[in-house]
Design an enzyme around this catalytic site. Structure first.
Site, PDB file in Angstrom:
ATOM      1  N   SER A  90       0.867  -1.208  -0.040  1.00  0.00           N
ATOM      2  CA  SER A  90      -0.075  -0.149   0.120  1.00  0.00           C
ATOM      3  C   SER A  90       0.955   1.195   0.276  1.00  0.00           C
ATOM      4  O   SER A  90       0.245   2.190   0.027  1.00  0.00           O
ATOM      5  CB  SER A  90      -0.812   0.056   0.980  1.00  0.00           C
ATOM      6  OG  SER A  90      -0.157   0.019   2.288  1.00  0.00           O
ATOM      7  N   THR A 192      -1.230   3.315   3.211  1.00  0.00           N
ATOM      8  CA  THR A 192      -0.808   4.679   3.838  1.00  0.00           C
ATOM      9  C   THR A 192      -0.213   4.652   5.095  1.00  0.00           C
ATOM     10  O   THR A 192      -0.797   4.087   6.183  1.00  0.00           O
ATOM     11  CB  THR A 192      -2.323   5.587   3.855  1.00  0.00           C
ATOM     12  OG1 THR A 192      -3.103   5.701   3.079  1.00  0.00           O
ATOM     13  CG2 THR A 192      -1.645   6.955   4.147  1.00  0.00           C
ATOM     14  N   THR A 210       1.787   7.173   0.275  1.00  0.00           N
ATOM     15  CA  THR A 210       0.683   5.933  -0.019  1.00  0.00           C
ATOM     16  C   THR A 210       0.936   5.474  -1.503  1.00  0.00           C
ATOM     17  O   THR A 210       1.119   6.581  -2.491  1.00  0.00           O
ATOM     18  CB  THR A 210      -0.487   6.320   0.146  1.00  0.00           C
ATOM     19  OG1 THR A 210      -1.584   5.301   0.159  1.00  0.00           O
ATOM     20  CG2 THR A 210      -1.328   7.345  -0.721  1.00  0.00           C
ATOM     21  N   ARG A 220      -6.653   8.650 -10.342  1.00  0.00           N
ATOM     22  CA  ARG A 220      -7.539   9.104  -8.997  1.00  0.00           C
ATOM     23  C   ARG A 220      -6.596   9.118  -8.015  1.00  0.00           C
ATOM     24  O   ARG A 220      -5.516   8.709  -7.797  1.00  0.00           O
ATOM     25  CB  ARG A 220      -8.010   7.683  -8.702  1.00  0.00           C
ATOM     26  CG  ARG A 220      -8.813   7.509  -7.287  1.00  0.00           C
ATOM     27  CD  ARG A 220      -7.865   7.238  -6.071  1.00  0.00           C
ATOM     28  NE  ARG A 220      -8.786   7.197  -4.766  1.00  0.00           N
ATOM     29  CZ  ARG A 220      -8.114   7.104  -3.597  1.00  0.00           C
ATOM     30  NH1 ARG A 220      -6.933   6.963  -3.713  1.00  0.00           N
ATOM     31  NH2 ARG A 220      -9.048   7.227  -2.512  1.00  0.00           N
ATOM     32  N   THR A 243      -5.797   7.561   7.580  1.00  0.00           N
ATOM     33  CA  THR A 243      -5.912   6.372   6.644  1.00  0.00           C
ATOM     34  C   THR A 243      -7.118   5.697   6.485  1.00  0.00           C
ATOM     35  O   THR A 243      -7.957   6.177   6.860  1.00  0.00           O
ATOM     36  CB  THR A 243      -4.710   5.197   7.507  1.00  0.00           C
ATOM     37  OG1 THR A 243      -4.787   4.264   6.411  1.00  0.00           O
ATOM     38  CG2 THR A 243      -5.524   4.711   8.674  1.00  0.00           C
ATOM     39  N   GLY A 244      -7.173   5.086   5.112  1.00  0.00           N
ATOM     40  CA  GLY A 244      -8.348   4.514   4.748  1.00  0.00           C
ATOM     41  C   GLY A 244      -9.097   5.163   3.595  1.00  0.00           C
ATOM     42  O   GLY A 244      -8.190   5.750   2.838  1.00  0.00           O
TER      43      GLY A 244
HETATM   44  N1  GLY Z   1      -5.936   7.032   2.123  1.00  0.00           N
HETATM   45  C1  GLY Z   1      -5.188   6.744   1.008  1.00  0.00           C
HETATM   46  C2  GLY Z   1      -6.193   6.901  -0.165  1.00  0.00           C
HETATM   47  O1  GLY Z   1      -7.442   6.904  -0.154  1.00  0.00           O
HETATM   48  O2  GLY Z   1      -5.474   7.053  -1.128  1.00  0.00           O
END
Ligand code: GLY
Length: 333
Positions: A90, A192, A210, A220, A243-244
């Site tokens: 990640s 992340t 991340t 994106r 994070t998330g």
């Molecule tokens: N939290 C990392 C992302 O949504 O890209």
């Protein structure tokens, strides 16, 4: 009505933070600064807090601080560990690619002066956190994206390399068979590293890096490289990182919200809980299929963490101990 009482009443009656902030003039901002300095006592240092089970990254950052380094150097060096860790799918090298098979990285960094640098959607460069720092320190800008960021990195001596490892390629090829795009809540899908540190002078810096959501649409970008989303630091108050699912963090400007709540007197724990509340309490919000987790630290070295679902944890280096701690969470049913 005294300002503190107004704030208390405003939060009880459900008035938003925005309404509270806009109700005050620059004179109140001066008052706010005074309040912040009144509550400031020297924190136990060094202190490092980072999202997820990231012991080596936190230990590396702590060593920088123990050797007298700055919080900025600490968070950069700590994040580089995860960027180089090919096992982590990640962040950095080994990160899962977008749906077209390209690994694209996002990162940002903030120092104790409130300066910020970020890179978004960068291919072929592993240590994007260091590129973000260069953007902050060596350019008149705060953000560089995609090819521009890659060119800037290469012109500053960063090496171009293939970030798609054999394991990540295999996972992507397996995903392509069904091409289902569902953010899943489990520890394997964590993303992340967000890191905050306090150095021996009591100064706070933060960093966030991340590869974003696995199999994201090409182009994106989530919260991680966006100031106030994945990271925010105000050296007079504290810092927060996320994070998330980045889209949900961005819609509530989560890390900025947490720091502003701490400015209004909330503890880091209370602030993280309120920020998660902003997401899950939206009318009709179905939060069952996504995760968001926050970490925070204030100027006194108090920390907090909270997530929507179970399984979020963080590493904390404090009083010479580096521990992984399970975060408290909202969805207990
Ligand atoms: N939290 C990392 C992302 O949504 O890209």
């Amino acid at each position: 009505m005294k300002r503190r009482n107004f704030i208390k009443k405003a939060s009880v009656t459900g008035l938003g933070l925005v309404a509270v902030s806009s109700a005050f003039t620059s004179c109140d901002e001066t008052l706010e600064k005074k309040e912040a300095s009144i509550v400031t006592s020297k924190p136990t240092t060094p202190l490092v807090i980072a999202t997820w089970d990231t012991p080596l990254a936190v230990e590396t950052a702590a060593k920088v601080l123990q050797n007298g380094g700055s919080a900025l150097d600490a968070v950069e060096q700590g994040c580089r560990i995860e960027e180089a860790n090919e096992e982590g799918q990640s962040v950095g090298k080994g990160g899962l690619p977008d749906r077209e098979g390209d690994v694209t990285l996002d990162a940002c960094i903030m120092n104790d002066k409130g300066d910020y640098g970020a890179v978004l959607g960068v291919k072929n460069i592993m240590h994007v956190i260091s590129v973000a720092r260069k953007v902050m320190e060596d350019t008149p800008h705060v953000m560089l994206v995609a090819e521009g960021a890659e060119k800037f990195a290469v012109s500053n001596g960063f090496k171009r390399e293939n970030l798609l490892t054999a394991a990540a390629k295999k996972a992507w090829e397996a995903w392509k068979i069904k091409s289902e795009y569902k953010p899943i809540i489990n520890i394997e899908n964590h993303d992340t590293i967000g890191m905050l540190a306090i150095d021996k002078n009591g100064n706070i810096s933060g960093a966030c890096t991340t590869s974003g959501l696995a199999y994201k649409m090409a182009g994106r970008v989530g919260d991680s490289p966006i100031i106030g989303g994945g990271l925010f630091v105000d050296n007079e108050i504290g810092g927060a990182s996320a994070t998330g699912l980045g889209e949900e963090v961005l819609k509530t400007v989560g890390s900025f919200l947490i720091v502003e709540l701490m400015r209004q007197g909330k503890s880091p724990q209370e602030a993280c809980e309120i920020a998660i509340g902003r997401i899950v309490n939206k009318p009709g919000k179905d939060f069952k299929n996504f995760q968001v987790g926050y970490i925070a630290v204030n100027k006194q070295g108090e920390t907090g963490a909270y997530s929507i679902h179970e399984w979020f944890s963080y590493n904390l280096f404090k009083d010479g101990d580096n521990k992984n701690i399970k975060s408290d969470y909202f969805n207990k049913v």
